[in-house]
Design an enzyme around this catalytic site. Structure first.
Site, short mmCIF file in Angstrom:
data_model
loop_
_atom_site.label_atom_id
_atom_site.label_comp_id
_atom_site.label_asym_id
_atom_site.label_seq_id
_atom_site.Cartn_x
_atom_site.Cartn_y
_atom_site.Cartn_z
N TYR A 182 -6.71 3.83 -7.16
CA TYR A 182 -7.19 4.75 -8.23
C TYR A 182 -7.36 3.62 -9.22
CZ TYR A 182 -4.52 8.19 -6.01
OH TYR A 182 -4.35 8.74 -4.96
N ASP A 189 2.96 7.03 -1.44
CA ASP A 189 2.20 6.78 0.38
C ASP A 189 0.59 5.80 0.52
OD1 ASP A 189 0.15 8.43 -0.91
OD2 ASP A 189 0.34 9.91 0.89
#
Length: 442
Positions: free
Chosen positions: A265, A170
């Protein structure tokens, strides 16, 4: 339209009520005749199930509902498995985050040593779910969004190559929602994107509207100064302080390659020391979640079950998870939806390992995903991805072979770990913490 039977594997998750509410909100697009919950923690699942039973009865009483810890009961006569399990629950996530920080290394649930530890726990759990599905409903599809998605996807490729499993995450959806806000669009679905990478490790290379207008210049103008940060409302999953900091940090990640838009990330790989310095080793993200979302969701579930009504509930529809409905519809109705999925490369990225599990746009229909070719990628991204794929493949081999050596190599190869000595010290601490969950390593 056919009505579908689904099992949610991980019925006791804090995300389950929001997903149920989202499914009920989309019954016109994806009709459901039966919802089943499956979990190996009966008490935790019952807390969530008792509330969801009330919500389903209020919103769609025609849907049959069952919560069970029996695999045969859960996986028989179903069309889809929606899997979001967390082996070891938040207690182990806390260790994934805190043990690396004790060694001066990034403590994060899907990146670096924490992600490797979590992956070693998750592989067995996800493979077990696939076996249940193949035994009791061999024609069903599994939509797997269990983390760490990259390691889990590599494990399914290597150990269950013929399984009907779609691995999805997601985070790109959440980032595209932010992009849509920055671009003042009504929905991320107004954007057509090109993207390549690994899970939690990728780049958008082209973003256009439906008319073909290039939206990247406007995005770049915002991201170079502010990252993906926008003015947030106070509700929702990704808006507390740690997420706001993550979205702002994107501007430093973006600076390394201003031609692309990065996944959030990447900050853990490019700026690991910054993340360690600002981390509170006594109170990590796991603690935030346990004290925040977990208490809130379980408190609300208990209240709903006792009152026998969801009126006045502060549980929220998990709107960002609506991609699960898009994916299920694509399989069920052959919609040919364009979605980012984690698939075997097989030439989608021309100059990259064909066996790597890459995250790229795919056209999804009743036969599964067809990856869209992204061409050749630049040396910078290719080199980073090769290193990270090496980590993921070594972790799966270590799990399969029970190999201490390969897991030490995986930790040493991770960009977040400074050297082999620290990697070995970390590994020994992680083995001690994960005795109940990992295979024995020799």
């Amino acid at each position: 339209m056919k009505k579908h039977s689904i099992v949610i594997a991980g019925g006791g998750s804090t995300f389950t009520p929001g997903i149920i509410m989202m499914l009920l909100d989309n019954l016109d697009k994806f009709p459901i005749k039966e919802i089943k919950f499956y979990d190996n923690d009966e008490e935790r699942q019952n807390t969530v199930a008792d509330a969801c039973r009330v919500i389903i009865k209020e919103k769609a009483p025609e849907i049959k509902f069952l919560a069970t810890v029996d695999p045969e009961e859960a996986f028989s006569n179903i069309d889809f498995v929606m899997a979001h399990i967390r082996v070891g629950k938040y207690a182990m996530r806390e260790k994934d985050e805190k043990i690396p920080l004790e060694h001066g290394v990034v403590g994060q649930e899907t990146c670096g040593p924490g992600g490797i530890a979590y992956g070693m726990r998750s592989i067995g759990g996800v493979l077990e779910l696939i076996e249940h599905m193949e035994t009791f409903s061999p024609n069903a599809w599994m939509l797997n969004y269990s983390n760490p998605a990259a390691i889990v996807a590599e494990a399914t490729r290597r150990l269950k190559p013929n399984a009907k499993v779609l691995n999805i995450c997601d985070m790109p959806i959440s980032i595209e929602n932010l992009m849509a806000s920055i671009l003042e669009l009504n929905s991320r679905k107004e954007m057509i994107v090109k993207y390549y990478g690994l899970n939690h490790f990728g780049w958008w290379t082209d973003i256009r509207d439906r008319e073909g207008n290039d939206l990247m210049p406007k995005l770049k103008n915002h991201v170079k100064d502010k990252g993906y940060a926008i003015e947030f409302s106070e509700s929702g999953q990704h808006v507390d302080d740690s997420w706001k900091s993550t979205f702002t940090k994107v501007k430093d990640v973006y600076a390394l390659d201003p031609e692309t838009m990065p996944n959030t990330y990447l900050k853990y790989y490019f700026y690991p020391q910054d993340e360690v310095e600002k981390a509170n080793a006594e109170y990590t993200r796991a603690n935030e979640v346990m004290d925040g979302r977990e208490k809130h969701v379980f408190g609300e579930c208990n209240r709903i079950a006792q009152a026998n009504t969801s009126e006045g509930s502060t549980l929220e529809i998990d709107e960002h998870a609506s991609y699960i409905v898009d994916l299920a519809r694509a399989i069920a109705y052959n919609t040919q939806e364009r979605m980012l999925l984690i698939v075997e490369n097989n030439g989608a990225i021309e100059n990259f390992d064909p066996t790597a599990m890459v995250e790229v746009p795919c056209i999804v229909g009743s036969q599964g995903p067809e990856p869209l070719t992204q061409g050749q990628i630049p040396r910078f991204q290719k080199s980073l991805m090769e290193q990270q794929v090496g980590v993921e493949k070594l972790v799966v081999e270590a799990w399969e072979e029970g190999s201490y050596q390969k897991l030490w190599q995986a930790l040493t190869l991770s960009k977040t770990v400074p050297n082999a000595r620290v990697a070995k010290e970390l590994l020994d601490d992680l083995i001690e913490a994960n005795q109940e969950y990992w295979p024995t390593l020799k």
